[in-house]
Design a protein around this motif. Structure first.
Motif, PDB file in Angstrom:
ATOM      1  N   GLN A 299      31.768  28.781 107.589  1.00  0.00           N
ATOM      2  CA  GLN A 299      32.179  29.428 105.741  1.00  0.00           C
ATOM      3  C   GLN A 299      33.351  28.742 105.210  1.00  0.00           C
ATOM      4  N   VAL A 300      33.669  29.350 104.289  1.00  0.00           N
ATOM      5  CA  VAL A 300      34.095  28.041 103.578  1.00  0.00           C
ATOM      6  C   VAL A 300      34.818  29.809 102.653  1.00  0.00           C
ATOM      7  N   TRP A 301      36.347  29.518 103.004  1.00  0.00           N
ATOM      8  CA  TRP A 301      37.312  30.614 102.097  1.00  0.00           C
ATOM      9  C   TRP A 301      38.032  30.232 102.003  1.00  0.00           C
ATOM     10  N   THR A 302      38.559  30.225 100.315  1.00  0.00           N
ATOM     11  CA  THR A 302      39.491  29.475  99.416  1.00  0.00           C
ATOM     12  C   THR A 302      40.372  29.986  98.147  1.00  0.00           C
ATOM     13  N   THR A 303      41.093  30.195  97.823  1.00  0.00           N
ATOM     14  CA  THR A 303      42.256  30.171  96.610  1.00  0.00           C
ATOM     15  C   THR A 303      42.639  30.364  95.563  1.00  0.00           C
ATOM     16  N   ALA A 304      40.948  29.324  95.179  1.00  0.00           N
ATOM     17  CA  ALA A 304      40.282  28.675  94.170  1.00  0.00           C
ATOM     18  C   ALA A 304      38.988  30.375  93.092  1.00  0.00           C
ATOM     19  N   PRO A 305      39.393  29.899  91.463  1.00  0.00           N
ATOM     20  CA  PRO A 305      37.893  30.847  91.182  1.00  0.00           C
ATOM     21  C   PRO A 305      36.621  30.421  91.045  1.00  0.00           C
ATOM     22  N   GLY A 306      36.196  29.677  91.660  1.00  0.00           N
ATOM     23  CA  GLY A 306      34.709  29.007  92.183  1.00  0.00           C
ATOM     24  C   GLY A 306      34.766  28.077  92.822  1.00  0.00           C
ATOM     25  N   VAL A 307      33.698  27.250  93.039  1.00  0.00           N
ATOM     26  CA  VAL A 307      33.358  26.384  93.724  1.00  0.00           C
ATOM     27  C   VAL A 307      32.524  25.216  93.315  1.00  0.00           C
ATOM     28  N   GLN A 308      32.081  24.183  93.593  1.00  0.00           N
ATOM     29  CA  GLN A 308      31.279  22.989  92.964  1.00  0.00           C
ATOM     30  C   GLN A 308      30.628  22.806  94.623  1.00  0.00           C
ATOM     31  N   VAL A 309      28.966  22.267  93.232  1.00  0.00           N
ATOM     32  CA  VAL A 309      28.245  22.666  95.027  1.00  0.00           C
ATOM     33  C   VAL A 309      27.186  21.340  94.473  1.00  0.00           C
ATOM     34  N   TYR A 310      27.665  21.010  95.596  1.00  0.00           N
ATOM     35  CA  TYR A 310      26.694  19.019  95.364  1.00  0.00           C
ATOM     36  C   TYR A 310      26.231  19.040  96.175  1.00  0.00           C
ATOM     37  N   ALA A 311      24.768  19.106  96.354  1.00  0.00           N
ATOM     38  CA  ALA A 311      24.418  18.029  97.639  1.00  0.00           C
ATOM     39  C   ALA A 311      23.661  17.426  97.687  1.00  0.00           C
ATOM     40  N   GLY A 312      24.401  16.554  97.330  1.00  0.00           N
ATOM     41  CA  GLY A 312      24.323  14.679  97.760  1.00  0.00           C
ATOM     42  C   GLY A 312      23.732  13.938  97.190  1.00  0.00           C
ATOM     43  N   HIS A 313      23.132  14.174  95.548  1.00  0.00           N
ATOM     44  CA  HIS A 313      21.981  12.803  95.196  1.00  0.00           C
ATOM     45  C   HIS A 313      22.478  12.132  95.104  1.00  0.00           C
ATOM     46  N   GLY A 314      23.996  11.579  95.250  1.00  0.00           N
ATOM     47  CA  GLY A 314      24.264  10.107  95.585  1.00  0.00           C
ATOM     48  C   GLY A 314      23.976   9.646  96.431  1.00  0.00           C
ATOM     49  N   LEU A 315      24.475  10.217  97.504  1.00  0.00           N
ATOM     50  CA  LEU A 315      23.744   9.759  98.919  1.00  0.00           C
ATOM     51  C   LEU A 315      22.101   8.636  98.636  1.00  0.00           C
ATOM     52  N   LYS A 316      22.535   7.611  98.772  1.00  0.00           N
ATOM     53  CA  LYS A 316      20.861   6.361  98.513  1.00  0.00           C
ATOM     54  C   LYS A 316      20.765   5.975  98.919  1.00  0.00           C
ATOM     55  N   ALA A 317      20.694   5.664 100.209  1.00  0.00           N
ATOM     56  CA  ALA A 317      20.290   4.266 101.475  1.00  0.00           C
ATOM     57  C   ALA A 317      20.924   3.265 100.730  1.00  0.00           C
ATOM     58  N   ASP A 318      22.053   2.784  99.934  1.00  0.00           N
ATOM     59  CA  ASP A 318      22.566   2.066 100.168  1.00  0.00           C
ATOM     60  C   ASP A 318      23.321   0.875 101.326  1.00  0.00           C
ATOM     61  N   PRO A 319      22.611   0.309 101.562  1.00  0.00           N
ATOM     62  CA  PRO A 319      23.710  -0.253 102.929  1.00  0.00           C
ATOM     63  C   PRO A 319      25.134  -0.336 102.504  1.00  0.00           C
ATOM     64  N   MET A 320      25.068  -0.669 101.835  1.00  0.00           N
ATOM     65  CA  MET A 320      27.250  -0.938 102.103  1.00  0.00           C
ATOM     66  C   MET A 320      27.810   0.420 101.589  1.00  0.00           C
ATOM     67  N   ARG A 321      27.708   1.659 100.689  1.00  0.00           N
ATOM     68  CA  ARG A 321      27.613   2.250 101.060  1.00  0.00           C
ATOM     69  C   ARG A 321      27.672   3.468 101.784  1.00  0.00           C
ATOM     70  N   ASP A 322      26.333   3.558 102.086  1.00  0.00           N
ATOM     71  CA  ASP A 322      26.201   4.593 102.816  1.00  0.00           C
ATOM     72  C   ASP A 322      25.529   4.330 104.384  1.00  0.00           C
ATOM     73  N   SER A 323      25.992   4.181 104.598  1.00  0.00           N
ATOM     74  CA  SER A 323      25.984   3.129 106.481  1.00  0.00           C
ATOM     75  C   SER A 323      26.696   3.847 107.019  1.00  0.00           C
ATOM     76  N   GLY A 324      27.032   5.259 107.622  1.00  0.00           N
ATOM     77  CA  GLY A 324      27.741   6.017 108.033  1.00  0.00           C
ATOM     78  C   GLY A 324      27.459   6.315 110.122  1.00  0.00           C
TER      79      GLY A 324
END
Length: 380
Positions: A299-324
């Motif tokens: 569950q996510v609760w907040t005091t904000a008036p809305g929420v940005q939903v980002y489904a992670g399309h910027g994760l692109k299997a780049d070995p330098m940026r996306d290896s966790g």
């Protein structure tokens, strides 16, 4: 299982400041690791029901991973989260101030020296709580006014992580928009497109071709952004819609709308118990994310008036940026993140709000204190 992190891998000197890793443990079993570099959530480990812990947040195993990797991974974002079109900030008197840009022509997530790139000062450490501080300065992000941010993190007995902040405006009117940018995967690995998402929001903010708001607020009915009933993230992403094309995927702001008589879902009937004295009043339900395979939910609760939903399309299997880290396999098993392997739920103010009169950006005056919070509560 959640892997044991090497604290020494996070201990360095960066910009003449010391970085470190802090692990918070709650009475209910929730364990959260935090780096003071960007006040990042490095690991969120929830009880797995078998005496162990499951890692449900994407992250790296060292400070160097964060320096080389996804810029916002796990970080607290400020002073202004989201984009300000063309780096411009409209002042209350109608004048326009030019800010530094860092995402094409735009000022994004606080600019090139935003909080995600800063070493926070740690002022209190307890077994289940942590206090960090940072000062936003005009010479760093171009926004008027000095703002002193205090961030409190606490792990509650009901396996909720409370992130609450106060931002004291010191010497000139300023705008403030703080959020958290953790990527979650309740399965521990693989795609989150099979996760179910519910957001009790009646409206969304359409984007122009430059990925900044048009300036209107539209109903979610009949769009990929209608999560009022639980639906698979992958079903929403797969819809044919111009807005998804413009953003490169699902990366949109959903607003509550406060429709008269709107019924809250059953899970939203009971707010998380406050963690005294840090959690402010006025928490409202922002989202329910669940994974049918593991049975876990957040569950996510907040005091904000809305929420940005980002489904992670910027994760692109780049070995330098996306290896966790991977929660599946032997310790140290790498996980090369693919698009959709993590999802961000970022409660915040309306995007680009100071440049759109209808978005009601507030200019805070010297001496005023901005208060806000995000609570992630885990079940299953």
């Amino acid at each position: 299982m959640a892997h044991t992190l090497d604290r020494d891998a996070f201990r360095h000197t960066l910009n003449d400041q010391t970085t470190d890793l802090y692990t918070l443990r709650g009475a209910g079993g929730l364990q959260v690791a935090v780096s003071n570099y960007g006040a990042r959530l490095v690991q969120v480990a929830v009880p797995d029901g078998q005496g162990g812990l499951a890692d449900v947040a994407l992250g790296y195993d060292s400070l160097q991973g964060y320096l080389d990797g996804q810029l916002s991974m796990g970080a607290i974002i400020g002073r202004w989260a989201g984009r300000l079109r063309h780096g411009q900030l409209k002042l209350p008197d109608g004048a326009t101030l030019q800010l530094p840009t860092n995402s094409g022509p735009h000022h994004h997530h606080g600019g090139p020296l935003g909080s995600r790139f800063q070493v926070f000062t740690v002022t209190q450490v307890q077994p289940d709580a942590l206090r960090l501080q940072h000062v936003f300065r005009t010479q760093d992000d171009g926004v008027p006014g000095t703002v002193r941010l205090t961030l409190d993190l606490a792990v509650a007995p009901d396996n909720a992580l409370h992130m609450a902040w106060t931002a004291e405006v010191a010497d000139a009117p300023s705008v403030v928009n703080i959020t958290g940018h953790a990527f979650f995967n309740l399965a521990g690995a693989g795609s989150t497109h099979g996760h179910l998402l519910q957001v009790p929001a009646s409206h969304y903010v359409p984007l122009a071709a430059d990925v900044c708001p048009v300036g209107t607020v539209e109903p979610v009915q009949g769009t990929p952004f209608d999560f009022r009933a639980p639906r698979r993230v992958g079903d929403a992403v797969a819809q044919s819609h111009e807005q998804l094309v413009r953003a490169g995927g699902l990366d949109h702001y959903l607003a509550w709308g406060d429709a008269p008589g709107a019924a809250l879902p059953a899970w939203a009937q009971q707010a998380p118990a406050p963690v005294s004295p840090i959690t402010p009043g006025g928490l409202r339900p922002a989202a329910l994310l669940s994974d049918p395979g593991s049975g876990r939910a957040m569950q996510v609760w907040t005091t904000a008036p809305g929420v940005q939903v980002y489904a992670g399309h910027g994760l692109k299997a780049d070995p330098m940026r996306d290896s966790g880290r991977s929660a599946i396999g032997a310790p140290g098993t790498p996980w090369l993140w693919q698009p959709g392997d993590g999802i961000c739920l970022e409660p915040m103010e309306y995007p680009d709000a100071p440049n759109h009169p209808g978005f009601h950006a507030r200019w805070w005056q010297p001496g005023e204190v901005v208060r806000g919070a995000i609570v992630y509560r885990f079940t299953g």
